[in-house]
Design a protein around this motif. Structure first.
Motif, PDB file in Angstrom:
ATOM      1  N   ALA A 219       0.833  -1.212   0.000  1.00 42.00           N
ATOM      2  CA  ALA A 219       0.000   0.000   0.000  1.00 42.00           C
ATOM      3  C   ALA A 219       0.867   1.262   0.000  1.00 42.00           C
ATOM      4  O   ALA A 219       0.610   2.199  -0.762  1.00 42.00           O
ATOM      5  N   SER A 220       1.891   1.289   0.831  1.00 42.57           N
ATOM      6  CA  SER A 220       2.776   2.460   0.878  1.00 42.57           C
ATOM      7  C   SER A 220       3.530   2.629  -0.427  1.00 42.57           C
ATOM      8  O   SER A 220       3.724   3.748  -0.904  1.00 42.57           O
ATOM      9  N   PHE A 221       3.950   1.516  -1.022  1.00 45.19           N
ATOM     10  CA  PHE A 221       4.671   1.613  -2.286  1.00 45.19           C
ATOM     11  C   PHE A 221       3.759   2.145  -3.384  1.00 45.19           C
ATOM     12  O   PHE A 221       4.192   2.953  -4.217  1.00 45.19           O
ATOM     13  N   ARG A 222       2.502   1.733  -3.405  1.00 46.26           N
ATOM     14  CA  ARG A 222       1.564   2.282  -4.396  1.00 46.26           C
ATOM     15  C   ARG A 222       1.405   3.788  -4.219  1.00 46.26           C
ATOM     16  O   ARG A 222       1.398   4.538  -5.197  1.00 46.26           O
ATOM     17  N   ARG A 223       1.326   4.257  -2.975  1.00 46.91           N
ATOM     18  CA  ARG A 223       1.223   5.702  -2.732  1.00 46.91           C
ATOM     19  C   ARG A 223       2.509   6.409  -3.166  1.00 46.91           C
ATOM     20  O   ARG A 223       2.476   7.492  -3.751  1.00 46.91           O
ATOM     21  N   PHE A 224       3.653   5.793  -2.890  1.00 47.35           N
ATOM     22  CA  PHE A 224       4.946   6.332  -3.313  1.00 47.35           C
ATOM     23  C   PHE A 224       4.975   6.501  -4.838  1.00 47.35           C
ATOM     24  O   PHE A 224       5.362   7.555  -5.357  1.00 47.35           O
ATOM     25  N   LEU A 225       4.561   5.467  -5.568  1.00 48.09           N
ATOM     26  CA  LEU A 225       4.556   5.535  -7.033  1.00 48.09           C
ATOM     27  C   LEU A 225       3.586   6.589  -7.547  1.00 48.09           C
ATOM     28  O   LEU A 225       3.915   7.310  -8.503  1.00 48.09           O
ATOM     29  N   ARG A 226       2.413   6.691  -6.949  1.00 46.45           N
ATOM     30  CA  ARG A 226       1.446   7.713  -7.374  1.00 46.45           C
ATOM     31  C   ARG A 226       2.037   9.104  -7.225  1.00 46.45           C
ATOM     32  O   ARG A 226       1.918   9.950  -8.115  1.00 46.45           O
ATOM     33  N   LEU A 227       2.680   9.346  -6.092  1.00 50.20           N
ATOM     34  CA  LEU A 227       3.224  10.669  -5.824  1.00 50.20           C
ATOM     35  C   LEU A 227       4.430  10.971  -6.711  1.00 50.20           C
ATOM     36  O   LEU A 227       4.514  12.041  -7.320  1.00 50.20           O
ATOM     37  N   THR A 228       5.364  10.030  -6.812  1.00 51.71           N
ATOM     38  CA  THR A 228       6.550  10.303  -7.627  1.00 51.71           C
ATOM     39  C   THR A 228       6.187  10.391  -9.109  1.00 51.71           C
ATOM     40  O   THR A 228       6.817  11.152  -9.855  1.00 51.71           O
ATOM     41  N   SER A 229       5.173   9.670  -9.548  1.00 53.01           N
ATOM     42  CA  SER A 229       4.698   9.815 -10.931  1.00 53.01           C
ATOM     43  C   SER A 229       4.117  11.208 -11.154  1.00 53.01           C
ATOM     44  O   SER A 229       4.322  11.815 -12.209  1.00 53.01           O
ATOM     45  N   ALA A 230       3.400  11.727 -10.162  1.00 52.66           N
ATOM     46  CA  ALA A 230       2.865  13.094 -10.256  1.00 52.66           C
ATOM     47  C   ALA A 230       3.999  14.104 -10.328  1.00 52.66           C
ATOM     48  O   ALA A 230       3.925  15.079 -11.088  1.00 52.66           O
ATOM     49  N   PHE A 231       5.073  13.872  -9.545  1.00 56.48           N
ATOM     50  CA  PHE A 231       6.252  14.746  -9.629  1.00 56.48           C
ATOM     51  C   PHE A 231       6.776  14.777 -11.068  1.00 56.48           C
ATOM     52  O   PHE A 231       7.032  15.839 -11.623  1.00 56.48           O
ATOM     53  N   GLU A 232       6.961  13.593 -11.639  1.00 59.38           N
ATOM     54  CA  GLU A 232       7.551  13.506 -12.978  1.00 59.38           C
ATOM     55  C   GLU A 232       6.674  14.177 -14.035  1.00 59.38           C
ATOM     56  O   GLU A 232       7.176  14.914 -14.890  1.00 59.38           O
ATOM     57  N   ARG A 233       5.370  13.935 -13.971  1.00 57.31           N
ATOM     58  CA  ARG A 233       4.459  14.546 -14.954  1.00 57.31           C
ATOM     59  C   ARG A 233       4.480  16.065 -14.860  1.00 57.31           C
ATOM     60  O   ARG A 233       4.523  16.762 -15.871  1.00 57.31           O
ATOM     61  N   ALA A 234       4.449  16.581 -13.643  1.00 58.07           N
ATOM     62  CA  ALA A 234       4.375  18.028 -13.452  1.00 58.07           C
ATOM     63  C   ALA A 234       5.709  18.723 -13.726  1.00 58.07           C
ATOM     64  O   ALA A 234       5.736  19.869 -14.165  1.00 58.07           O
ATOM     65  N   ALA A 235       6.813  18.033 -13.465  1.00 57.29           N
ATOM     66  CA  ALA A 235       8.124  18.680 -13.510  1.00 57.29           C
ATOM     67  C   ALA A 235       8.715  18.813 -14.899  1.00 57.29           C
ATOM     68  O   ALA A 235       9.419  19.781 -15.185  1.00 57.29           O
ATOM     69  N   ALA A 236       8.444  17.866 -15.778  1.00 54.32           N
ATOM     70  CA  ALA A 236       9.107  17.863 -17.092  1.00 54.32           C
ATOM     71  C   ALA A 236       9.005  19.198 -17.825  1.00 54.32           C
ATOM     72  O   ALA A 236      10.016  19.705 -18.318  1.00 54.32           O
ATOM     73  N   PRO A 237       7.825  19.828 -17.911  1.00 50.81           N
ATOM     74  CA  PRO A 237       7.780  21.114 -18.613  1.00 50.81           C
ATOM     75  C   PRO A 237       8.429  22.257 -17.825  1.00 50.81           C
ATOM     76  O   PRO A 237       8.728  23.303 -18.385  1.00 50.81           O
ATOM     77  N   VAL A 238       8.680  22.048 -16.537  1.00 51.41           N
ATOM     78  CA  VAL A 238       9.242  23.101 -15.688  1.00 51.41           C
ATOM     79  C   VAL A 238      10.758  23.154 -15.780  1.00 51.41           C
ATOM     80  O   VAL A 238      11.345  24.219 -15.897  1.00 51.41           O
ATOM     81  N   HIS A 239      11.410  21.994 -15.731  1.00 46.35           N
ATOM     82  CA  HIS A 239      12.868  22.017 -15.631  1.00 46.35           C
ATOM     83  C   HIS A 239      13.620  21.707 -16.913  1.00 46.35           C
ATOM     84  O   HIS A 239      14.831  21.858 -16.970  1.00 46.35           O
ATOM     85  N   GLY A 240      12.950  21.291 -17.955  1.00 46.43           N
ATOM     86  CA  GLY A 240      13.669  20.989 -19.190  1.00 46.43           C
ATOM     87  C   GLY A 240      14.574  19.777 -19.027  1.00 46.43           C
ATOM     88  O   GLY A 240      14.287  18.882 -18.236  1.00 46.43           O
ATOM     89  N   THR A 241      15.712  19.772 -19.720  1.00 48.68           N
ATOM     90  CA  THR A 241      16.576  18.586 -19.720  1.00 48.68           C
ATOM     91  C   THR A 241      17.917  18.778 -19.020  1.00 48.68           C
ATOM     92  O   THR A 241      18.592  17.804 -18.723  1.00 48.68           O
ATOM     93  N   THR A 242      18.330  20.006 -18.773  1.00 44.54           N
ATOM     94  CA  THR A 242      19.635  20.243 -18.153  1.00 44.54           C
ATOM     95  C   THR A 242      19.452  21.005 -16.851  1.00 44.54           C
ATOM     96  O   THR A 242      19.206  22.208 -16.858  1.00 44.54           O
ATOM     97  N   PHE A 243      19.561  20.272 -15.742  1.00 43.32           N
ATOM     98  CA  PHE A 243      19.326  20.888 -14.435  1.00 43.32           C
ATOM     99  C   PHE A 243      19.964  20.052 -13.333  1.00 43.32           C
ATOM    100  O   PHE A 243      20.131  18.844 -13.473  1.00 43.32           O
ATOM    101  N   TRP A 244      20.322  20.712 -12.254  1.00 43.60           N
ATOM    102  CA  TRP A 244      20.724  20.051 -11.016  1.00 43.60           C
ATOM    103  C   TRP A 244      19.456  19.823 -10.209  1.00 43.60           C
ATOM    104  O   TRP A 244      18.687  20.763  -9.985  1.00 43.60           O
ATOM    105  N   HIS A 245      19.231  18.603  -9.760  1.00 38.23           N
ATOM    106  CA  HIS A 245      18.056  18.290  -8.959  1.00 38.23           C
ATOM    107  C   HIS A 245      18.463  18.227  -7.491  1.00 38.23           C
ATOM    108  O   HIS A 245      19.252  17.364  -7.092  1.00 38.23           O
ATOM    109  N   LEU A 246      17.953  19.162  -6.715  1.00 36.34           N
ATOM    110  CA  LEU A 246      18.148  19.094  -5.269  1.00 36.34           C
ATOM    111  C   LEU A 246      17.182  18.001  -4.797  1.00 36.34           C
ATOM    112  O   LEU A 246      16.010  18.242  -4.539  1.00 36.34           O
ATOM    113  N   PHE A 247      17.698  16.799  -4.742  1.00 34.91           N
ATOM    114  CA  PHE A 247      16.907  15.588  -4.514  1.00 34.91           C
ATOM    115  C   PHE A 247      16.411  15.515  -3.079  1.00 34.91           C
ATOM    116  O   PHE A 247      15.233  15.300  -2.835  1.00 34.91           O
ATOM    117  N   ILE A 248      17.323  15.710  -2.128  1.00 30.66           N
ATOM    118  CA  ILE A 248      16.956  15.653  -0.704  1.00 30.66           C
ATOM    119  C   ILE A 248      17.864  16.595   0.069  1.00 30.66           C
ATOM    120  O   ILE A 248      19.083  16.573  -0.105  1.00 30.66           O
TER     121      ILE A 248
END
Length: 194
Positions: free
Chosen positions: A89-118
């Motif tokens: 259950a937690s892993f499914r929530r993790f995937l839902r959230l990180t997938s939302a990150f990826e969908r929303a972020a692609a048009p924002v950051h382009g292809t060349t960027f430093w990701h402040l991951f944590i």
């Protein structure tokens, strides 16, 4: 084997963070699983990016431009065990959230960027400038190379901290069934700007 001190520090920093309270609502289970998660994330950062620490107080993980987090990287870091360690259950929530990150972020950051991951600072040490000091070397490197920096945060109170470092809000996502999150970018500063 107990997690390294930095993993425990980051786990304390993120224990009540909206991302992890969404992924694992049970506080006692979060307390057990987060040190494993952040130990794996630190390993990933060391293998694929950059990790800086203030021993026993804080750690930051950056992923440099062009970093790919494919199956091999997940396996070597230990994050491939997330379905087992987090539970279904937690892993499914993790995937839902990180997938939302990826969908929303692609048009924002382009292809060349430093990701402040944590970036995690022990709650007892927050507000002392440790986090700003830890991220400064990569911000300077990104400025010198004229590269964008990018991050996501699920905590509105973090916005002011990152804005002081030159980040601006590039998007705010409020998908039904997920915690809200903000995407922030930092454009490179020119060498003659103060």
């Amino acid at each position: 084997m107990p997690p390294p001190v930095e993993a425990q520090v980051i786990a304390r920093a993120f224990h009540d963070d909206p991302m992890f309270t969404f992924i694992e609502p049970a506080a006692d289970r979060r307390r057990r699983v987060l040190p494993w998660f952040f130990r794996s994330a630190l390993r990933l950062g060391a293998q694929r990016g950059r990790v800086d620490v203030d021993p026993g107080r804080a750690a930051v993980i950056w992923l440099p431009p062009g970093t790919s987090l494919g199956p091999g990287a997940m396996l070597r870091s230990g994050l491939a065990l997330a379905p087992v360690r987090l539970g279904p259950a937690s892993f499914r929530r993790f995937l839902r959230l990180t997938s939302a990150f990826e969908r929303a972020a692609a048009p924002v950051h382009g292809t060349t960027f430093w990701h402040l991951f944590i970036l995690g600072v022990d709650p007892a040490d927050q507000g002392r400038g440790i986090g700003a000091r830890l991220v400064a070397p990569v911000l300077a490197q990104a400025d010198a190379a004229q590269q964008l920096c990018y991050l996501e945060t699920l905590s509105e109170r973090n916005l002011a901290f990152y804005q002081r470092l030159g980040f601006t809000v590039a998007g705010h996502v409020t998908d039904a069934g997920l915690p809200e999150f903000w995407m922030m970018t930092r454009r490179p500063r020119s060498s003659d700007a103060d």
